[in-house]
Design an enzyme around this catalytic site. Structure first.
Site, PDB file in Angstrom:
ATOM      1  N   SER A  69       0.849  -1.201   0.000  1.00  0.00           N
ATOM      2  CA  SER A  69       0.000   0.000   0.000  1.00  0.00           C
ATOM      3  C   SER A  69       0.879   1.243   0.000  1.00  0.00           C
ATOM      4  O   SER A  69       2.027   1.205   0.463  1.00  0.00           O
ATOM      5  CB  SER A  69      -0.896   0.008   1.241  1.00  0.00           C
ATOM      6  OG  SER A  69      -1.562   1.247   1.396  1.00  0.00           O
ATOM      7  N   TYR A  80      -2.136  -0.173  10.146  1.00  0.00           N
ATOM      8  CA  TYR A  80      -2.328  -0.803   8.839  1.00  0.00           C
ATOM      9  C   TYR A  80      -1.144  -0.483   7.934  1.00  0.00           C
ATOM     10  O   TYR A  80      -0.594  -1.366   7.263  1.00  0.00           O
ATOM     11  CB  TYR A  80      -3.627  -0.308   8.214  1.00  0.00           C
ATOM     12  CG  TYR A  80      -3.825  -0.682   6.775  1.00  0.00           C
ATOM     13  CD1 TYR A  80      -4.231  -1.968   6.419  1.00  0.00           C
ATOM     14  CD2 TYR A  80      -3.626   0.251   5.755  1.00  0.00           C
ATOM     15  CE1 TYR A  80      -4.423  -2.318   5.094  1.00  0.00           C
ATOM     16  CE2 TYR A  80      -3.816  -0.091   4.432  1.00  0.00           C
ATOM     17  CZ  TYR A  80      -4.215  -1.372   4.098  1.00  0.00           C
ATOM     18  OH  TYR A  80      -4.405  -1.709   2.787  1.00  0.00           O
TER      19      TYR A  80
END
Length: 288
Positions: free
Chosen positions: A179, A193
């Site tokens: 990501s 995250y």
């Protein structure tokens, strides 16, 4: 205040429901390739977290390249069954399999059953993951840490380890979903995250060094702001507008925008001398 929500379905940023103000809706039919990648035909590929979002777009794309697709899902059974039907109706081969990727035993079962079904495994796409809520570091609990790291980090290690004996038979590939948050630290309660995805990016590099001797290439794709159910769940419209404002291309991405990078990294014909790399797909939002 914490905004953690019960786990519903795992996906990296990607989905089919897209606000009209951000981008176009996702494809719902089997992709017809304008480019045929011949060395992908016949490959048995397991895609985790494949019922919605980027995972669903990948399942359609690999099927369009005539791959034999193992389509993993957790809670979104109806979406997974619809997607599998679409692939079969388009002439593709698909094996549907459920598993809770926060449980290592389920991860191992999904990989082994998929490989046994096809009699081989040529590729693994570690796409299962999720934010599991926006929780500031000051409010972080041990339980939330375990849940986020088990789903986003441990599952990648477990799935890859279980796939290795199968991949070593003939060589193959692993493509991990990282990501943009792995590089920019995320924000708004998504820091853990982002840290888990940074772990995935570095595991990609280390694993690439260990496995290239077996003709297994390991790479990753790091999506940026992708307008999908992921952000509908965890980002407000205000958050989305602020993120889109930082993208030079002037829009959020779609799940289909990410597909090309995965197919490229899966093909030895196109990327045979590439391993240990993370391709950023973010419209220029981050230029490392």
């Amino acid at each position: 205040m914490s905004t953690a929500r019960p786990y519903e379905e795992w996906e990296s940023p990607g989905g089919t429901d897209v606000p009209a103000t951000t981008t176009a809706p996702a494809t719902t039919t089997l992709l017809t390739p304008t480019l045929v990648i011949p060395d992908l035909a016949g490959k048995a590929v397991l895609i985790t977290g494949a019922s919605t979002g980027i995972g669903a777009a990948l399942a359609l794309a690999y099927a369009a390249q005539k791959c034999r697709v193992a389509l993993h899902y957790n809670a979104s059974r109806a979406a997974a069954e619809t997607l599998a039907k679409t692939i079969r109706n388009g002439g593709g081969e698909v094996f549907l399999i459920q598993g809770d990727f926060s449980i290592p035993a389920d991860v191992e079962r999904v990989v082994e059953d998929s490989a046994q079904h096809f009699g081989r495994l040529d590729g693994l796409v570690n796409n299962a993951g999720g934010m599991l809520g926006r929780v500031p570091y000051a409010e972080l609990t041990e339980a939330h840490y375990d849940a986020v790291m088990d789903l986003n980090a441990r599952s990648v290690l477990t799935a890859s380890r279980k796939a290795m004996p199968w991949l070593k038979r003939q060589g193959g590939f692993i493509v991990n979903t990282s990501s943009i948050a792995a590089r920019n630290g995320a924000g708004g309660g998504a820091g853990l995250y982002g840290s888990a995805k940074a772990f995935v990016s570095n595991v990609t590099r280390g694993m690439a060094k260990e496995l290239i001797g077996f003709n297994i290439r390991v790479n990753a794709v790091a999506p940026g702001t992708i307008a999908t159910a992921f952000h509908e769940r965890y980002s407000t419209e205000e958050h989305m507008r602020a993120m889109v404002a930082t993208i030079p291309q002037g829009r959020a991405g779609t799940a289909e925008d990410c597909v090309g990078a995965y197919l490229f990294l899966s093909s030895a014909l196109l990327s045979g001398y590439i391993t240990g790399q993370v391709i950023e797909v973010n419209g220029g939002q981050l230029m490392p």
